[in-house]
Design an enzyme around this catalytic site. Structure first.
Site, PDB file in Angstrom:
ATOM      1  N   GLY A 120      95.848  64.687 -81.260  1.00  0.00           N
ATOM      2  CA  GLY A 120      95.469  65.912 -80.553  1.00  0.00           C
ATOM      3  C   GLY A 120      93.983  65.912 -80.233  1.00  0.00           C
ATOM      4  CB  ILE A 171      94.796  70.954 -83.603  1.00  0.00           C
ATOM      5  CG1 ILE A 171      94.363  72.366 -83.189  1.00  0.00           C
ATOM      6  CG2 ILE A 171      95.331  70.953 -85.023  1.00  0.00           C
ATOM      7  CD1 ILE A 171      95.495  73.357 -83.088  1.00  0.00           C
ATOM      8  CG  LEU A 219      69.072  72.188 -71.539  1.00  0.00           C
ATOM      9  CD1 LEU A 219      69.410  72.003 -70.064  1.00  0.00           C
ATOM     10  CD2 LEU A 219      68.727  73.639 -71.815  1.00  0.00           C
ATOM     11  CG  PHE A 238      80.170  59.867 -75.182  1.00  0.00           C
ATOM     12  CD1 PHE A 238      80.524  58.717 -75.874  1.00  0.00           C
ATOM     13  CD2 PHE A 238      81.113  60.867 -75.035  1.00  0.00           C
ATOM     14  CE1 PHE A 238      81.794  58.566 -76.393  1.00  0.00           C
ATOM     15  CE2 PHE A 238      82.392  60.722 -75.557  1.00  0.00           C
ATOM     16  CZ  PHE A 238      82.734  59.562 -76.239  1.00  0.00           C
ATOM     17  CG  ASP A 285      83.415  72.689 -71.004  1.00  0.00           C
ATOM     18  OD1 ASP A 285      84.028  73.257 -71.940  1.00  0.00           O
ATOM     19  OD2 ASP A 285      82.275  72.228 -71.130  1.00  0.00           O
TER      20      ASP A 285
END
Length: 480
Positions: free
Chosen positions: A16, A19, A156, A161, A274
């Site tokens: 997942g 989760i 920020l 990555f 997002d």
């Protein structure tokens, strides 16, 4: 075009994304790059129509690892400027090898097809004239942009990555967000990854409410994306100051967000994934800018408990939590959450305990304050439907469904796109270099964040040392 054929199929354990449990899924890999997973092995065509997981292996990088379980493999892609990973494991090394070979073969085949199409388009099979023309048409930079041309003001965001830093361009005094990704993450040590197609997608993206890419360049070990940083302040900042926005003000921001997501979905075939208040900023005139400063959050430690969680849980759609396929409808859930926050002054589902929060997102019915009008209630109820197929915007019409909702009845969508609507609030900034909405802690004094490695100032690395990333320098034409 040839018919799409199944290249390989079988059971995999998929981890997942949020989760971190392992779930068995029956996966089909097709020669068009589609990689789809089901709870049960599909017995007929009807069952094949509704997979739980739907990925693409185009331009992916494949990694093998023995952690957190033996015979694990990870598929990693760059979507927009964000690195996305999917993790699988099988029972034996032989099985993993078979899957890895099949996936790599499909990805390589797609890459060849794409190169042939590119060559055909540029009318020259042998050289890079297509890429050259593209750079010229985008106003080829007169000089190579380097890290030394910016002052580094504030971190920020930081992730597995890379990092995102607020920077100031020395020559113009303008503020940008610089997203710095480590090259080794995206390019496997012994193979050339197909990373920069996304860079091209970004360069060619022009939408008034999306953060534009101003420059991209590379050092010997980093890729750098320099993106607009709107200085009208984060919407989060303005909302927390006012606690709640009027329905009219929320409608204005909502319409601009819908316009941008419609563009991403229909023109770019990208799911933003997002959407949350912190990713929405205002420009100096009070229009929305959706940022692309996202980074995968710090990965969890190997062997951590199943309960470990990564990301911002309050905004996650039910289908993401259940690790089912999430397509474009996940963005409409995100829109529902941010518009609920704007009009109701709080999150639709909240609990400090993640387990309880997940339960609320999956099970709890949405509640509204009595002050909310019927159109607003109807819109939010539609956007926050648990089942993505029933959600407003979840059908084939996508954004058009939302645009036609009665909450937006008086909106002329072309006027939205052309910025003809007057913003309900104009930030009190005098120019693009006015920093009154930035955190005082870093505007009051010059903080120097050294670039990631001291030796990153060695920009002018000779081109032999960067064979993996040809044509990566980019400069937007005209003014930002």
């Amino acid at each position: 075009m040839n018919d799409v054929a199944i290249v390989k199929e079988g059971w995999l354990h998929k981890r997942g994304e949020y989760i971190k449990t392992w779930r068995p899924r029956y996966f089909l890999l097709k020669n068009d790059g589609t990689f789809i997973g089901y709870k049960e092995r599909p017995q007929d065509v009807d069952q094949r129509e509704s997979p739980l997981n739907n990925f693409s292996v185009a331009q992916c990088q494949l990694m093998k690892t023995e952690r957190p379980r033996p015979n694990t493999f990870i598929i990693r892609c760059l979507q927009w400027t964000t690195v996305i990973e999917r993790t699988f494991h099988v029972e034996t090394p032989e099985e993993r090898e078979e899957w890895a070979t099949a996936i790599q073969t499909v990805a390589d085949g797609l890459k060849r097809q794409e190169e042939e199409t590119m060559d055909f388009r540029s009318g020259s099979p042998s050289d890079n004239s297509g890429a050259e023309e593209m750079e010229v048409s985008l106003a080829k930079p007169k000089h190579r942009v380097t890290m030394n041309e910016f002052e580094y003001l504030k971190l920020l965001g930081k992730g597995t990555f890379g990092k995102v830093i607020l920077v100031k361009e020395k020559a113009t005094g303008r503020y940008y967000a610089m997203k710095i990704l480590k090259k080794e993450v995206i390019v496997a040590k012994d193979e050339v990854a197909h990373t920069l197609t996304e860079n091209r997608v970004l360069q060619n993206s022009r939408h008034p409410f999306l953060t534009a890419l101003k420059y991209s360049f590379q050092t010997h070990d980093r890729l750098c994306f320099v993106m607009e940083y709107a200085n009208g302040g984060e919407l989060f900042f303005h909302l927390s100051r006012e606690r709640v926005f009027s329905e009219d003000r929320a409608r204005f921001y909502g319409a601009e967000i819908v316009s941008a997501l419609d563009y991403l979905h229909s023109e770019k075939n990208v799911v933003y994934r997002d959407l949350k208040l912190e990713n929405l900023m205002l420009d100096k005139d009070g229009h929305i800018k959706i940022t692309d400063f996202g980074l995968c959050k710090e990965g969890i430690k190997d062997g951590a408990t199943m309960k470990t969680f990564c990301g911002t849980p309050e905004y996650l759609a039910p289908e993401v939590l259940e690790d089912n396929d999430y397509g474009r409808a996940v963005d409409w859930w995100g829109l529902g959450v941010v518009m609920y926050e704007m009009m109701c002054g709080r999150l639709p589902f909240y609990n400090q305990d993640h387990e309880k929060l997940f339960e609320l997102i999956l099970m709890e019915e949405i509640r509204f304050p009595r002050t909310l009008g019927p159109e607003a209630k109807s819109l939010l109820s539609g956007l926050l439907k648990k089942d993505p197929t029933q959600r407003l915007g979840g059908g084939s019409e996508d954004a058009k469904e939302i645009m036609q909702h009665r909450f937006f009845a008086n909106i002329v969508w072309q006027d939205v796109y052309e910025k003809k609507l007057s913003p309900p609030f104009k930030p009190q900034v005098t120019s693009e270099t006015d920093t009154r909405y930035f955190d005082e802690e870093f505007t009051a004094q010059m903080i120097t964040i050294t670039p990631p490695d001291q030796d990153d100032s060695m920009e002018c690395v000779d081109s032999e040392r960067r064979p993996h990333f040809p044509q990566f320098s980019y400069s937007a034409s005209g003014t930002a």
